[in-house]
Design an enzyme around this catalytic site. Structure first.
Site, PDB file in Angstrom:
ATOM      1  N   TYR A 143       0.790  -1.187  -0.100  1.00 42.97           N
ATOM      2  CA  TYR A 143       0.077  -0.020  -0.153  1.00 42.97           C
ATOM      3  C   TYR A 143       0.941   1.167  -0.025  1.00 42.97           C
ATOM      4  O   TYR A 143       1.992   1.297   0.921  1.00 42.97           O
ATOM      5  CB  TYR A 143      -0.947  -0.012   1.155  1.00 42.97           C
ATOM      6  CG  TYR A 143      -1.702   1.343   1.235  1.00 42.97           C
ATOM      7  CD1 TYR A 143      -2.794   1.482   0.628  1.00 42.97           C
ATOM      8  CD2 TYR A 143      -1.378   2.398   2.015  1.00 42.97           C
ATOM      9  CE1 TYR A 143      -3.682   2.537   0.299  1.00 42.97           C
ATOM     10  CE2 TYR A 143      -2.192   3.679   2.104  1.00 42.97           C
ATOM     11  CZ  TYR A 143      -3.187   3.739   1.088  1.00 42.97           C
ATOM     12  OH  TYR A 143      -3.940   4.877   1.344  1.00 42.97           O
ATOM     13  N   ASP A 245       9.380   3.083   1.041  1.00 41.75           N
ATOM     14  CA  ASP A 245       8.408   3.827   1.631  1.00 41.75           C
ATOM     15  C   ASP A 245       8.108   3.404   2.982  1.00 41.75           C
ATOM     16  O   ASP A 245       7.554   2.501   3.605  1.00 41.75           O
ATOM     17  CB  ASP A 245       6.927   3.425   0.684  1.00 41.75           C
ATOM     18  CG  ASP A 245       5.781   4.058   1.532  1.00 41.75           C
ATOM     19  OD1 ASP A 245       5.780   4.831   2.365  1.00 41.75           O
ATOM     20  OD2 ASP A 245       4.444   3.810   0.706  1.00 41.75           O
TER      21      ASP A 245
HETATM   22  C1  LIG Z   1      -0.539   5.844   4.762  1.00 41.36           C
HETATM   23  C2  LIG Z   1       0.612   5.431   3.867  1.00 41.36           C
HETATM   24  C3  LIG Z   1       0.591   6.352   2.777  1.00 41.36           C
HETATM   25  C4  LIG Z   1      -0.302   7.598   2.391  1.00 41.36           C
HETATM   26  O1  LIG Z   1      -0.346   8.370   3.165  1.00 41.36           O
HETATM   27  P1  LIG Z   1      -1.567   9.458   3.341  1.00 41.36           P
HETATM   28  O2  LIG Z   1      -0.662  10.863   4.108  1.00 41.36           O
HETATM   29  O3  LIG Z   1      -2.628   9.014   3.663  1.00 41.36           O
HETATM   30  O4  LIG Z   1      -1.329  10.170   1.797  1.00 41.36           O
HETATM   31  C5  LIG Z   1       1.664   5.910   1.798  1.00 41.36           C
HETATM   32  N1  LIG Z   1       2.521   4.797   2.129  1.00 41.36           N
HETATM   33  C6  LIG Z   1       2.072   3.932   3.162  1.00 41.36           C
HETATM   34  C7  LIG Z   1       3.226   2.717   3.615  1.00 41.36           C
HETATM   35  C8  LIG Z   1       1.239   4.347   4.204  1.00 41.36           C
HETATM   36  O5  LIG Z   1       0.969   3.669   5.243  1.00 41.36           O
END
Ligand SMILES: *Cc1c(COP(=O)(O)O)cnc(C)c1O
Length: 422
Positions: A143, A245
């Site tokens: 995600y 990420d």
């Molecule tokens: C929550 C999340 C996002 C997105 O962040 P937002 O602030 O909701 O746009 C991206 N990558 C990971 C791993 C996340 O947990």
């Protein structure tokens, strides 16, 4: 007033992933402090323990004196100025801290996690300009956010690809890695499949993008460091960049300051967000190596082509600095281990419940996986009966509690999870 507020909300406000015509139940929160939310329920005011840290962000809890003071202090100076042509101390200070934390020298301040992933993908794309490398490789079950580019590297089945077919770019998906670090056979089979994928797509891949060590909203699934490192090594061998990420894993959630602290191979580009401001304001950052920064800057555009209106917002930077100071004052190592063992002990009984297929913990993350989708509203209401705020998704009932949660409150959270899954 309460009823009128809720009915106006139902008529007019979108909530995350909700229907306008058949909205799901929402509760009005009046205030919050420590790890407790004060909300209204059937005309009554109740205090409940927040087991979600407001989607993993409020790591210090609510109404934190140090964070409140940082915001108040900054409001008195300036709440915002544009970042084009101007700079300020809160941004520079935050930049310094993030460079130190990540070991990466260049910082792009973004206004949400999804935007920081967009920026990471643009960075990789621009760094690879002229090489013909235009696709990304990731693993299933991920995600990375809800805007189009992050969505394109979310799990292709669990994500929203089919809904937006034709507009979501198609990237390369490696199979799910094994979850157990000791699964030698699983690792060998997976590693070979991934190596083959690289051979096949080698010259087209701009970057690998993954959530190191823990896949969050895609399935709350830990995966071994050696698998993350294997992907990074293959990427390097084949001329692709590595994006980690760490929006969910960053700031000690999985047991170290960043998940990368347990890896052998460092990423070229790292995203952080969520807990960055201690859950006070929306802010994220994309960091990169000197080499990536240099390549981006000598690409045809000659610059990193992104610039949000609220880039480097001083309030958000100031509260992020205060949150990082607070974190630095804790013994995080011991504290996260305390939470981890509390979650492990407390959730163990859930494994015996019918329909439970797995119970797992990693750092301050505790997950119970069921064999079928849960009724979110039913579970939420049931947990509220026990004084705990939970927000399950799909077949997962989980907690990511604030780091200041006491052992007693942890026990209340885990007992409630065991109760609702039983
Ligand atoms: C929550 C999340 C996002 C997105 O962040 P937002 O602030 O909701 O746009 C991206 N990558 C990971 C791993 C996340 O947990």
């Amino acid at each position: 007033m309460g009823d009128e507020l809720l009915s106006w909300d139902r008529e007019h406000l979108w909530h995350p992933y909700s229907s306008a015509t058949a909205p799901s139940l929402v509760h009005e929160v009046e205030s919050a402090s420590g790890v407790r939310l004060r909300l209204k329920r059937g005309g009554e005011r109740v205090e409940v323990i927040d087991a979600m840290s407001s989607w993993w962000a409020a790591i210090h809890g609510y109404a934190v004196p140090e964070l409140d003071a940082a915001v108040r202090d900054q409001v008195g100076r300036m709440s915002h100025v544009m970042f084009g042509g101007l700079t300020h101390e809160p941004a520079v200070e935050l930049g310094r801290r993030l460079v130190e934390l990540s070991g990466l020298p260049h910082v792009f301040l973004a206004d949400s996690g999804s935007v920081s992933v967009e920026v990471a993908m643009k960075m990789a794309w621009q760094a690879q300009a002229g090489t013909g490398r235009t696709r990304f490789l990731t693993i299933r079950g991920g995600y990375h956010g809800d805007t189009f580019s992050p969505m394109s590297v979310c799990d292709p089945d669990g994500g929203m690809h089919s809904m937006y077919a034709g507009i979501v770019p198609e990237h390369v998906f490696a199979p799910l890695p094994p979850t157990e670090p000791t699964d030698e056979e699983g690792f060998d089979a997976w590693a070979t499949e991934v190596a083959d994928l690289f051979e096949w797509h080698a010259t087209g891949i701009a970057a690998v993008i993954v959530e190191p060590l823990l896949q969050g909203a895609g399935g709350m699934r830990p995966w071994p460091a050696r698998c993350v490192d294997h992907l990074s090594r293959l990427a390097r061998e084949h001329g692709a960049l590595v994006i980690h990420d760490e929006i969910a894993t960053g700031f000690w959630r999985t047991g170290t300051a960043l998940a990368q602290d347990r890896l052998e191979e460092r990423a070229d580009i790292v995203c952080v967000g969520k807990a960055l401001t201690g859950g006070y304001l929306t802010l994220a950052a994309t960091l990169c190596t000197a080499e990536v920064a240099q390549r981006v800057s000598s690409s045809p555009a000659g610059a990193m082509m992104h610039g949000p209106t609220f880039m480097g917002n001083p309030l958000a930077c100031a509260v992020a600095n205060a949150s990082l100071d607070l974190l630095a004052s804790y013994d995080n190592d011991t504290n996260i281990r305390r939470i981890e063992s509390g979650l492990r002990r407390g959730l163990a009984p859930a494994a015996a419940a019918p329909g439970v297929v797995d119970v797992r913990t990693l750092g301050a993350v505790g997950v119970v996986e069921l064999d079928s989708a849960v009724d979110v509203q039913k579970v939420t209401e049931r947990a509220l009966d026990h004084g705990v705020w939970l927000r399950p998704f799909r077949n997962l009932v989980y907690t990511m509690p604030p780091y200041v949660t006491t052992d007693d409150d942890l026990a209340a959270i885990t007992a409630t999870i065991c109760e609702v899954v039983a």
